[in-house]
Design an enzyme around this catalytic site. Structure first.
Site, short mmCIF file in Angstrom:
data_model
loop_
_atom_site.label_atom_id
_atom_site.label_comp_id
_atom_site.label_asym_id
_atom_site.label_seq_id
_atom_site.Cartn_x
_atom_site.Cartn_y
_atom_site.Cartn_z
N LYS A 1 23.84 50.31 44.94
CA LYS A 1 25.27 50.64 45.02
C LYS A 1 25.67 51.57 43.88
CE LYS A 1 26.41 47.95 41.35
NZ LYS A 1 27.04 48.44 40.10
N ASP B 1 27.42 41.16 41.99
CA ASP B 1 27.06 42.27 42.87
C ASP B 1 26.32 41.83 44.13
OD1 ASP B 1 28.25 44.13 41.23
OD2 ASP B 1 26.39 44.70 40.22
#
Length: 308
Positions: A17, A145
């Site tokens: 990401k 995350d």
């Protein structure tokens, strides 16, 4: 996936990401920070194979340096597998083969992607069919995350970053990422940010962090120029203070056509936003010619999913 289909093993792919926007609140009594982030999953992936085993074992390889990745119970993917086993009452173990392509300790969530992939892989391998909501609960226990690596796409994260809301992102955004040979510790970067914020010339953290509306408007409009105007990472000042040589790469990228350059997450990976695939390729060539490893990626892409 049925138990029969999963008998020989399951392969799951999960994305790294980028934080398109990252605002960090002040340090709290427990030492943590509330954040507001705009995440985008990008086309740099981790691959995890889960196969039946009596014990919980792991093997790690990849196209990036994996020498610092633990191959025991300290690995987040093993912890994820154990969580699923505990949740479903699985009495055996699992062997995880992880092939990494996301820079290690680079601010792109590679370890979190491994954990998300392990959750999906073990759920499929054992025929548990826990469902998305239950897997997200387990993901949130593993780290801020991990839920996003499970979800993919583009999302706003608040709280510790794990309270996710999907964000509409039309079109494709092209990035060039420049990894670093030496990683940065996320806790170290946060601690250094707190030290810097004690100085009068550094802006203190927002009381309640929030994503700039301009970021969300740019994503909805598929407008990389507008996104570049609003992109920001509060951790960047700390990462650059710890690794000042990164400034030279940022300046080169921005002088060579990037719409914006920023530290990815807690760093030290750098992410350069470009206007289109052709511009990304040109920037990749320029940075490579200057001696830097440069990777062209795009987003948004899907989250952790079984690969048949």
């Amino acid at each position: 996936m049925s138990q029969a289909l999963a008998a020989d093993g399951v392969r799951v792919r999960a994305p790294g990401k980028l934080n398109l926007f990252f605002e960090v609140g002040g340090v709290q009594d427990d030492g943590y920070h509330d954040v507001a982030s705009a995440y985008q999953a990008v086309s740099l992936y981790e691959d995890v194979w889960a196969s039946p085993s009596d014990e919980f074992t792991i093997a790690v390889s990849g196209t990036v340096d994996v020498s610092g990745v633990p191959a025991d119970d300290r690995n987040l993917a093993v912890r994820a597998a154990r969580l699923v086993a505990q949740r479903v009452g699985h009495t055996g173990g699992v062997h995880l083969d992880i092939v990494k392509h996301v820079p290690v300790a680079g601010g792109m969530g590679g370890g979190s992607a491994d954990a998300a992939a392990a959750l999906v892989a073990c759920d499929a391998l054992w025929g548990a069919e826990l469902g998305t909501a239950e897997l997200h609960k387990l993901a949130a226990r593993l780290g801020a995350d991990v839920p996003f690596a499970l979800m993919g796409g583009t999302a706003v994260g608040t709280g510790r970053g794990d309270e996710l809301s999907p964000a509409l992102a039309k079109g494709r955004f092209d990035w060039v990422v420049v990894p670093s040979q030496a990683g940065l510790s996320t806790p170290e970067v946060y601690a250094h940010l707190d030290q810097l914020r004690a100085r009068p010339d550094i802006v203190a953290g927002a009381r309640v962090p929030a994503v700039d509306p301009g970021v969300l408007q740019a994503l909805r409009a598929a407008d990389p120029v507008a996104l570049a105007e609003h992109a920001r990472n509060d951790l960047q000042v700390a990462a650059l203070s710890l690794r000042p040589e990164l400034r030279d790469v940022l300046e080169l990228g921005e002088e060579s056509g990037a719409l914006a350059g920023m530290v990815s997450g807690s760093g030290p990976t750098l992410a350069f936003l470009t206007g289109d695939p052709e511009s990304a390729l040109e920037l990749q060539i320029t940075l490579s010619a200057a001696g830097y490893e440069a990777l062209h990626v795009h987003g948004p892409v899907a989250g952790a999913r079984v690969i048949n």
